[in-house]
Scaffold this active site. Sequence first.
Site: not given
Lengths: 382, 550
Positions: A245, A272-273, A276, A314, A316, A357, A359
């Site tokens: 996200g 990803c998110l 974190q 992807n 940041g 990722h 996927e």
Amino acid sequence: MIPNQQQERVFYDSRLKRFLLLSDGSVYEGRALGADVPGIGEVVFNTGMTGYQEILTDPSYAGQMVMLTYPMIGNYGINDDDFESDKIQPSGLIVREACEDPSNWRSTRTIDALLKERGVAGIQGLDTRMITKHIRSAGVTMGVICDDPAAGKTRLAESAGYDEQDYVLSVTTSSAYKWGPEGKESVAEPDPAGRPRLVVLDCGLKFNILRRFWRAGCRPIVLPATATAEEVMSWKPDGIFLSPGPGDPKRLEGVVSTVRSLLGRRPMFGICLGNQMLCHAVGGETFKLKYGHRGSNHAVKDLETGKVTITSQNHGYAIEPNSLNGTRGKVTQINVNDGTVEGMSVPDADAWSIQYHPEAAPGPWDSRPYFASFVEKIRNGN
Amino acid sequence: MKVLVIGSGPIVIGQAAEFDYAGTQACKSLREEGHSVVLLNSNPATIMTDPGVADALYIEPMTLDFCTRIIERERPDALLPTLGGQTGLNLATQLEDAGVLEKYNVKVLGTPLSAIKQAEDRESFRSLMREIKEPVPESWIVGTDAELEAILDVVPYPCIIRPAYTLGGTGGGIANTREELMETGRKGLKLSMRSQIMVERSLLGWKEVEYEVMRDSNGTVITVCNMENFDPMGVHTGDSIVVAPSQTLSDLEYHMLRTASLKIISALGIEGGCNVQLAVNPHSFDYYIIEVNPRVSRSSALASKATGYPIARVAAKIAVGKTLDEIDNQVTGTTKAAFEPALDYCVVKLPRFPFDKFATGDRTLFTQMKATGEVMAIDRTFEAAMMKAIRGLEVKQKDLRHEKYQAQDDETLEASVKQPTDDRMWAIIEAIRRGWSLDRVNKICKVDKWFLRKLQKLVEVEQRLVKASESGEDLATLISEAFLIGFSSPSIRSLLDGDGEFASRAAAEIERQKVQPVFKMVDTCAGEFESNTPYYYGTFEVEDDALSKI
């Protein structure tokens, strides 16, 4: 799915000026692309040479404007199948040249037509390599796409920064749904026998995550990011998935505390998110990368097996590795180039996560086996 | 470690001096790692035989006998045969078969010879592909009329019939229906000296795509580059116009083919580089594996230059046991070789044919390579890269004009568009210039409409230049557009045809504009990381990488 709207070929006036302004005062002049509306967001770049359709519909780009470093974008057009969500997620697209005459057997329209149809701003005709190098050296920054630089400047000065905004609430699903062979299903649909139940906390899901989980043999049940731990457990999950996200994970105290109270109750997997959030749930910290990792070519090393894999990335923000010292979490994978954390686990809670990722969509398929291995784990009652 | 490197010997038609390029890189790479290099190459007219490239140099015949004597004298620890093309591989196989390697305890570095044999032997390769479920074009061997009848309903149409052991393929052909297969097949059986024909699925007109992939001893696999051929299946890839990266494949298709290529290099157990050629149906997800080159090849030399990724250098380091994540990316100096280059430009390769020297040679192209060289051009758009490549060819044509095709009537031109030849692209351009629809041209030559539309855009600018003196179009705008899309000043000058006043006005405007190119860096990473390698291309953009401070 986005319905196939038969569009007339849209011509743009090649002399129609448009500007990209960055908050550090840089101004770049280009030509119009997409809808004639202003766009505002954090300007980030992605180095993938294919995958613009997936990127444009990836919720993790909410609040950002994406610049693609490959100079000729839109060559294979837009098709009806490769959408990763129901919306165009970034608020602007920045390219060197958008193809007016795509060629691919699945193409139904141009990238310009898609942006116009969805009311999203774009700009083309820029020296994107120059702007990429600028961001590389100065770091990501807010920017605006506009017809009038003076008005754009005012808008930019008045807007809040990317890190000061919550994007997860704007991209998460408003109500629970299930995922089946044809896509979304009502929660009233019965669950097929033999498929372990996976509760997915949606902070900005891509469809391909659900497609891969379904193919791997489980039954995804998607809940809004605001779901409480009790709500999650009320679905009697065999496993829990934390989705990717947008935005700064530090701002997600609510979801993180849900994750914390779910830890150890069921096996957990995050991307990803999700990676974190797992870090924050065990008391670790995250920080913002200067210009992030966005592309389809990042090598990741698994510290246990020594295996190196090319991944789609992807993000940041990244996990502060030292912050995991003395917590229940540990680093499991690192980036071969800059050594940043690419995966962690909480062994005593049967929870693990990765920063990249698996996927794909866009990007390499090399990490797909993660879906099957997680489903295998929850199938066996861990 | 002392390593014997086998060079490629004489450079022959069908090569583009790639083995010299690769071999030189590899020798340097091995010496960087502290190994000493003994080089055998019978061809002194190469870079790799220059002083200083190897520690010991033997310019001797590349035969079993001589090589054995070199091994006796030098006593190398290891042999690296995968950089000298087929010559090197054959010699290594002979040395192994003769027991020389065992006798002197010489280890073969890089890809095992057995893996190379498996990739190059048609039958064992096909059975490996069946094992890992990668599709190869179906084929049937037929010896009698009865056998032919039995496959009539099985084979996919159209199919190709190849009689065994006939001169120049006499009696072969394409069958679109059962009846045609029966007829052509019977004829083929009669003409074949062994009364045997092979019936194979026809892939004519499919897209031809290549992937350059690498693998190390740890099993890490990467793609260096993929390439799409302008010419569809049916023309040898060495004779094809090639563009990198692929342009008309979606992300899903790109990665479907990438995954297949990586599966193949893993199944073969290659340690080093490998080239995989695939045929892709332009109307579906179907594809077939056409060929695998389990070593440094012409395509890998092109991929190296197109991306900046030094395939042979990395392959040599893999051969001595290093893994991709341990090898530095020499181009950036800050990242590792375990990554996939991201291009922020377009690469066009044009083959160079020797028909200016062989004026009576057969200029038609088929599956046997005829080119003797190639040019590669880089720019930010396909159009500009193509125009640059044409100028680099050193042929009579400096732009899109070609007298031969301009003089042909429509019927002859249609045949010229259909039959692949060394200069067919100019026939296609002439057809577009005559206003034939792109659908019509595509139907005749099967070149993807993406390429045709790009050529059409160039033709449109060309025609506006030609008509400028009559149309009265604003010269300043037109000339600037012509420069930006890729025309050179001499071309613009000669296309702007007009009388004295117009000509001098045009000349002045060209002189005034003479847009100066900037130089952009080939850095393997699309600007993501700072790089230090001085490898640049000229283009009409804003910022000059050679001058900028970041």
